[in-house]
Design an enzyme around this catalytic site. Structure first.
Site, PDB file in Angstrom:
ATOM      1  N   GLN A   1      16.869  17.250 -19.428  1.00  0.00           N
ATOM      2  CA  GLN A   1      17.477  16.545 -20.554  1.00  0.00           C
ATOM      3  C   GLN A   1      19.001  16.458 -20.422  1.00  0.00           C
ATOM      4  O   GLN A   1      19.700  16.293 -21.421  1.00  0.00           O
ATOM      5  CB  GLN A   1      17.102  17.224 -21.874  1.00  0.00           C
ATOM      6  CG  GLN A   1      15.614  17.153 -22.191  1.00  0.00           C
ATOM      7  CD  GLN A   1      15.293  17.616 -23.594  1.00  0.00           C
ATOM      8  OE1 GLN A   1      15.542  16.923 -24.579  1.00  0.00           O
ATOM      9  NE2 GLN A   1      14.726  18.807 -23.699  1.00  0.00           N
TER      10      GLN A   1
ATOM     11  N   ASP B   1      23.620  27.709 -26.056  1.00  0.00           N
ATOM     12  CA  ASP B   1      22.616  26.654 -26.231  1.00  0.00           C
ATOM     13  C   ASP B   1      23.037  25.404 -25.465  1.00  0.00           C
ATOM     14  O   ASP B   1      24.225  25.201 -25.183  1.00  0.00           O
ATOM     15  CB  ASP B   1      22.478  26.338 -27.725  1.00  0.00           C
ATOM     16  CG  ASP B   1      21.238  25.521 -28.028  1.00  0.00           C
ATOM     17  OD1 ASP B   1      20.375  25.364 -27.134  1.00  0.00           O
ATOM     18  OD2 ASP B   1      21.119  25.029 -29.168  1.00  0.00           O
ATOM     19  N   GLU B   2      22.065  24.540 -25.129  1.00  0.00           N
ATOM     20  CA  GLU B   2      22.314  23.248 -24.459  1.00  0.00           C
ATOM     21  C   GLU B   2      23.201  23.429 -23.229  1.00  0.00           C
ATOM     22  O   GLU B   2      24.159  22.682 -23.000  1.00  0.00           O
ATOM     23  CB  GLU B   2      22.959  22.256 -25.439  1.00  0.00           C
ATOM     24  CG  GLU B   2      22.156  21.974 -26.697  1.00  0.00           C
ATOM     25  CD  GLU B   2      20.929  21.111 -26.456  1.00  0.00           C
ATOM     26  OE1 GLU B   2      20.614  20.823 -25.284  1.00  0.00           O
ATOM     27  OE2 GLU B   2      20.280  20.724 -27.437  1.00  0.00           O
TER      28      GLU B   2
ATOM     29  N   LYS C   1      13.323  26.017 -28.800  1.00  0.00           N
ATOM     30  CA  LYS C   1      14.441  26.757 -28.219  1.00  0.00           C
ATOM     31  C   LYS C   1      15.334  27.378 -29.292  1.00  0.00           C
ATOM     32  O   LYS C   1      15.842  28.487 -29.119  1.00  0.00           O
ATOM     33  CB  LYS C   1      15.270  25.864 -27.292  1.00  0.00           C
ATOM     34  CG  LYS C   1      16.053  24.754 -27.968  1.00  0.00           C
ATOM     35  CD  LYS C   1      16.851  23.970 -26.950  1.00  0.00           C
ATOM     36  CE  LYS C   1      17.610  22.824 -27.602  1.00  0.00           C
ATOM     37  NZ  LYS C   1      18.634  23.283 -28.554  1.00  0.00           N
ATOM     38  N   THR C   2      15.552  26.676 -30.416  1.00  0.00           N
ATOM     39  CA  THR C   2      16.390  27.242 -31.475  1.00  0.00           C
ATOM     40  C   THR C   2      15.739  28.491 -32.056  1.00  0.00           C
ATOM     41  O   THR C   2      16.408  29.487 -32.334  1.00  0.00           O
ATOM     42  CB  THR C   2      16.633  26.203 -32.585  1.00  0.00           C
ATOM     43  OG1 THR C   2      17.220  25.032 -32.013  1.00  0.00           O
ATOM     44  CG2 THR C   2      17.578  26.761 -33.645  1.00  0.00           C
TER      45      THR C   2
ATOM     46  N   ARG D   1      10.725  12.120 -27.733  1.00  0.00           N
ATOM     47  CA  ARG D   1      11.059  12.068 -29.168  1.00  0.00           C
ATOM     48  C   ARG D   1       9.813  11.759 -29.992  1.00  0.00           C
ATOM     49  O   ARG D   1       9.787  11.984 -31.205  1.00  0.00           O
ATOM     50  CB  ARG D   1      12.099  10.964 -29.464  1.00  0.00           C
ATOM     51  CG  ARG D   1      13.468  11.082 -28.803  1.00  0.00           C
ATOM     52  CD  ARG D   1      14.080  12.438 -28.921  1.00  0.00           C
ATOM     53  NE  ARG D   1      13.750  13.248 -27.755  1.00  0.00           N
ATOM     54  CZ  ARG D   1      13.912  14.556 -27.691  1.00  0.00           C
ATOM     55  NH1 ARG D   1      14.359  15.227 -28.729  1.00  0.00           N
ATOM     56  NH2 ARG D   1      13.608  15.217 -26.592  1.00  0.00           N
TER      57      ARG D   1
END
Length: 733
Positions: free
Chosen positions: A251, A220-221, A35-36, A611
Site C-alpha cells: 500500500q 504506524d504507516e 492494524k490500529t 476499499r
C-alpha cells in the site's frame, strides 16, 4: 477487566504481534487486517501487563485524526488518561521537541510556525527582492524545491550544481529563504522535522536523554515515511528495547511526494534481530474481492509477501463494465446507484474512485442529471477548482472586458510581471474616475502612469484578451475554451511545474475543453429554448456558474462519495466503483517507461480494490475524450491481472470496438430492463437510429417521462449526445 482478557478479541496473528517480547518487530498489516487495533493493544499490553511507564512510550502516526483515535482507544483500554505518553504525528512531535528546546534550535521562545500559503507568500516576496521574473521562475516550483530538499535532510549550503542555472537559482532562493526565516523566527512544516533532526544530531547529550527515555517506540504507516522521517526515527530509537513498526509495502502509493518504500525493506537491516508478523486475515472484504487483490499485487516484484484471506463469505463476482464512452461509464454508475437504493442501501455506502481529478466532471454531471446527491471527498467540485475558475475568468473577459472581478483574478495569472503596486494604481484610478478596470488600464497606459515593464505586460494582456475574443467570434465554443487555456499560458504554466498537483490542474483544464464540447452538443437540442437568444459561450458560463453553486441535495451522510484513488486510502465502503481502467489513464501515462512507477500504480489499484466490502465494479471505456482529444482506449493491464473466474461481464450487449456496433449475448436481467425501457419510450438499448443532423447512432440509455424524456445516443460520427426525445425526431436505421 485486565488487558489479558481483552486480548480475546484478537486473532492469533494479532495476538502474536501484541504480545511479542521486547525487541524489534515489523508488522506487515494487510488492508482491513486491524492494524490500529494491534497498535493500540500492544501499547496497552506494554503498560498494563509489562509494567512499562507511559513516559517510556513514543507512538508516531501520520495524521492528527489517527493520533486522536489512538489516544481515545488507549484511554478506553487502560481505563485512564495516558499522561506523559508521547502520541502524535511526525510534525506534531517534532514541534513539541522544538518548543521544549527552542534555545538549542537557535530559535526564540515565541517562534512562529507558518503554513503552506504563508510560505508561498514569503517566497514571492523573495522573488521581488531578488528581481526574479515570475514568468520564468515560478514561486510554486521554488516552494516545492525547498520542501523536497528539507525532506531529504539537505540545507541550502549543502547544494552545489555548478553550471546548472535552474539548480543554482533554486539554491539561491533557498539560502535567502533560510536567512529570512531565521531573522523573523519562522518555522515551516518541513523545517519542523529537519530542525528537530538537527537538534538531536548536534546535541549528543539531549539525543541520549530521549533515546534512554523512549524504551518502546511504535510507528504506524511505516511504508509512507520519507528520508528525514526515517532518520528522525533512528535518532530517537537508537537504544530502544522495543521498536514496533506497522506498515504494508503493498500500500505504498505516495512515492511522488517523497515516501520511500525502501524504508520498510531497510528496517530489518538497520534494526537487528527483527521479528516479522504478517496480518493477513481481512475483516473488510469478501473472499472474491481479496482473491482479485492478491492476484493483482503478485505481479509486483520484490514484495515482502502476504496473502489476504477472510473467514467471511465468497460474495458476488466482480462486475466489469466496458462502456462505450466516459458518458456511458457515468450512466452505469448512476444505474447501479439507483439499484443500490432500491435494494435498501443508502448513497453514502457507494464510493466512485478515479485516477485523475479530471474524470470527476462527467461523473458529477451524470449524478446531477439523475438527481443523485454526491460529495467530492477531500476536494472541490469540478467547476469550483481554482484553475477552472481562472480559465472561466478569461472566458468572462472575452465576453465582457469590463468584468472587474474576472479582470482582477487573472490580470497576473499566470504570472506576467504585473505587481501589486501597479494594480493598486489602476484600482485607485478606476475608483476616482468611475471606470472599469479595463478602461482605467487604458487611461493609465495612454497617460504613461506605469513603469515601462508593467506597461508592456498590461498591453500584452489586453492584446491577448482581444485576440481571444476574435477567436470566440469566429470559432466554436470548444475553440474558444481551448484558446483561453492554451494561449493564456495557463495550461503550460502547470505543465512546467513537474509535480503531481500541477499536472492534475493541467488535466483539469484539458477536461474543461471536453466539458465545453459536450455542452455545445447538448445546447443544440436542449438548452436553446430554455435560455432564449444567447451565445454558446454565455450559455456555457451560466452553466458553469450554476454547477459551481450549492447544488448538493444532501450531506456527506446521504451522498455518493467521489474521490481519487489516493484519497481513498484508509477508507472502506460496501460498494466501490473504480472508473477509467484504461492504459494511459490507469496505469497513468507517466508510468509508461518506468517499472518503479508502474508498480506504484499497481499498488494504487490494489488499494482501490481493497476499499470494497461487498461489491466491486471495475469500469473502462472503449472511447474517451481525455486531455483535450477523443481516443480509442485499450483496457488496463490491471484488468487482465484479475482472474477471469472472479469476474462477471456486465457490459451492455452493444460494443463499439469494431467499425459498427455488434451484439453479444446478454443476461435475463438486462433483457428485462430493456423490455421495460422499450415499453416506456418506444426504443430499446442497442437500437440503431438516424438523426437528421448527427447521422446514424446507437441508443445507450433513457431518462425521464413525457415532455422530460431524454434519450442517450452514441452517433458514429458525432459521438455521444443526450437529446430531448420529443425534439430529436429519430428514425430506425
Amino acid at each position: 477487566m485486565s488487558i489479558s482478557s481483552k486480548l480475546d478479541i484478537l486473532n492469533p496473528a494479532q495476538r502474536e504481534a501484541v504480545c511479542a517480547p521486547a525487541g524489534n518487530l515489523l508488522v506487515l498489516a494487510g488492508a482491513g487486517s486491524g492494524k490500529t487495533r494491534v497498535l493500540v493493544h500492544r501499547i496497552a499490553w506494554l503498560v498494563a501487563e509489562q509494567g512499562v511507564s507511559p513516559l517510556q512510550i513514543l507512538a508516531v502516526t501520520f495524521t492528527n485524526k489517527a493520533a486522536a483515535e489512538m489516544r481515545s482507544r488507549l484511554e478506553l483500554l487502560l481505563g485512564r488518561r495516558s499522561h506523559g505518553m508521547w502520541v502524535g504525528t511526525f510534525h506534531g512531535l517534532s514541534h513539541k521537541l522544538m518548543r521544549l528546546h527552542w534555545a538549542e534550535c537557535g530559535l526564540q521562545e515565541n517562534f512562529q510556525v507558518i503554513d503552506s500559503d504563508d510560505q508561498y507568500q514569503l517566497i514571492r516576496r523573495i522573488f521581488k527582492e531578488q528581481n526574479l521574473n515570475e514568468d520564468r521562475w515560478d514561486p510554486r516550483q521554488a516552494q516545492g524545491f525547498i520542501n523536497r530538499k528539507k525532506d531529504e535532510g539537505l540545507r541550502a549550503a549543502q547544494l552545489s550544481h555548478p553550471g546548472d542555472i535552474y539548480e543554482e537559482t533554486m539554491a539561491q532562493i533557498y539560502r535567502r529563504y533560510e536567512e529570512y526565516c531565521q531573522q523573523n523566527v519562522l518555522v515551516d512544516f518541513a523545517e519542523l522535522l529537519l530542525g528537530s533532526h538537527e537538534l538531536l544530531s548536534k546535541n549528543a547529550e539531549l539525543a541520549l536523554h530521549y533515546q534512554t527515555r523512549f524504551k518502546h517506540s511504535l510507528v504506524d504507516e511505516f511504508q509512507d515515511t520519507n528520508t528525514i522521517q526515517y532518520q528522525w526515527l533512528k535518532q530517537l530509537t537508537n537504544s530502544a528495547e522495543s521498536m514496533t513498526v506497522v506498515g504494508d509495502d503493498d500500500q505504498s502509493i505516495y512515492g511522488w511526494r517523497g515516501a520511500k518504500i525502501e524504508n520498510i525493506h531497510r528496517f530489518q537491516k538497520d534494526y537487528q534481530n527483527t521479528s516479522v508478523v504478517r496480518l493477513e486475515q481481512n475483516y473488510r472484504s469478501t473472499s472474491t474481492i481479496l482473491k482479485a487483490a492478491n492476484a493483482l499485487i503478485m505481479n509486483n516484484d520484490g514484495r515482502m509477501g502476504k496473502t489476504l484471506w477472510t473467514e467471511g463469505e465468497a460474495g458476488e463476482p466482480i462486475n466489469v463494465y466496458c462502456a462505450f464512452s466516459e458518458e456511458d461509464e457515468a450512466l452505469y454508475v448512476v444505474r447501479q446507484a439507483k439499484k443500490w437504493l432500491e435494494q435498501g442501501g443508502v448513497f453514502s455506502e457507494l464510493a466512485v474512485l478515479y485516477r485523475s481529478n479530471a474524470q470527476s466532471r462527467v461523473l458529477e454531471e451524470a449524478l446531477v442529471r439523475a438527481g443523485i446527491p454526491y460529495v467530492i471527498y477531500g476536494g472541490l467540485r469540478f467547476f469550483e477548482r481554482a484553475e477552472i475558475k481562472d480559465a472561466l475568468s478569461y472566458l468572462r473577459l472575452m465576453v465582457n472586458c469590463h468584468d472587474n472581478m474576472a479582470f482582477e483574478r487573472i490580470v497576473n495569472v499566470p504570472p506576467r510581471g504585473i505587481g501589486d503596486k501597479t494594480f493598486e494604481k489602476i484600482k485607485v484610478l478606476a475608483s476616482q474616475q468611475e471606470l472599469s478596470l479595463w478602461d482605467a488600464t487604458l487611461v493609465a497606459l495612454k497617460d504613461k502612469m506605469l513603469t515601462s515593464r508593467a506597461a508592456i505586460s498590461l498591453e500584452a494582456f489586453m492584446a491577448l484578451i482581444i485576440r481571444l475574443r476574435e477567436i470566440s467570434e469566429q470559432g466554436s465554443l470548444a475553440d474558444s475554451v481551448e484558446a483561453a487555456v492554451q494561449e493564456s499560458g495557463l495550461i503550460q504554466y502547470f505543465r512546467d511545474q513537474f509535480n503531481e498537483r500541477a499536472l492534475t490542474r493541467a488535466e483539469n483544464l484539458e477536461e474543461l475543453i471536453n466539458a465545453s464540447s459536450d455542452f455545445a452538443s447538448d445546447l443544440t437540442e436542449e438548452w436553446a429554448e430554455a435560455l432564449g437568444p444567447t451565445t454558446p459561450l454565455l450559455a456555457f458560463l451560466s452553466h458553469a456558474c450554476l454547477e459551481a453553486g450549492d447544488r448538493r441535495s444532501g450531506d456527506e451522510q446521504s451522498s455518493v462519495q467521489l474521490m481519487t484513488l489516493h484519497s481513498a486510502k484508509g477508507l472502506e465502503f460496501p460498494s466501490v466503483f473504480i472508473c477509467g481502467l484504461e492504459e494511459g489513464l490507469f496505469p497513468h501515462h507517466s508510468a509508461k517507461d518506468s517499472l518503479t512507477a508502474l508498480e506504484e500504480e499497481r499498488r494504487l489499484c490494489y488499494v482501490g480494490i481493497t476499499r470494497a466490502m461487498k461489491e466491486l465494479h471495475l469500469c473502462y471505456a472503449e472511447k474517451r475524450r481525455l486531455f483535450g482529444r477523443e481516443e480509442m482506449r485499450r483496457p488496463s493491464k490491471f484488468l487482465e491481472e484479475v482472474p477471469a473466474h472472479l469476474i462477471k461481464d456486465v457490459s451492455s450487449r452493444v460494443k463499439t470496438s469494431r467499425a459498427y456496433p455488434y451484439y453479444d449475448d446478454w443476461s435475463t436481467s438486462t433483457a428485462a430492463e430493456i423490455a421495460t425501457k422499450e415499453l416506456q419510450n418506444g426504443y430499446y438499448l442497442g437500437q440503431r437510429v438516424v438523426h437528421a443532423k448527427f447521422g446514424e447512432g446507437t441508443v445507450l440509455d433513457f431518462e425521464g417521462q413525457g415532455e422530460r424524456a431524454r434519450i442517450h445516443v452514441h452517433f458514429d460520427g458525432a459521438g455521444s449526445k443526450w437529446l430531448v426525445l420529443e425534439l430529436a425526431k429519430l428514425e430506425s436505421a
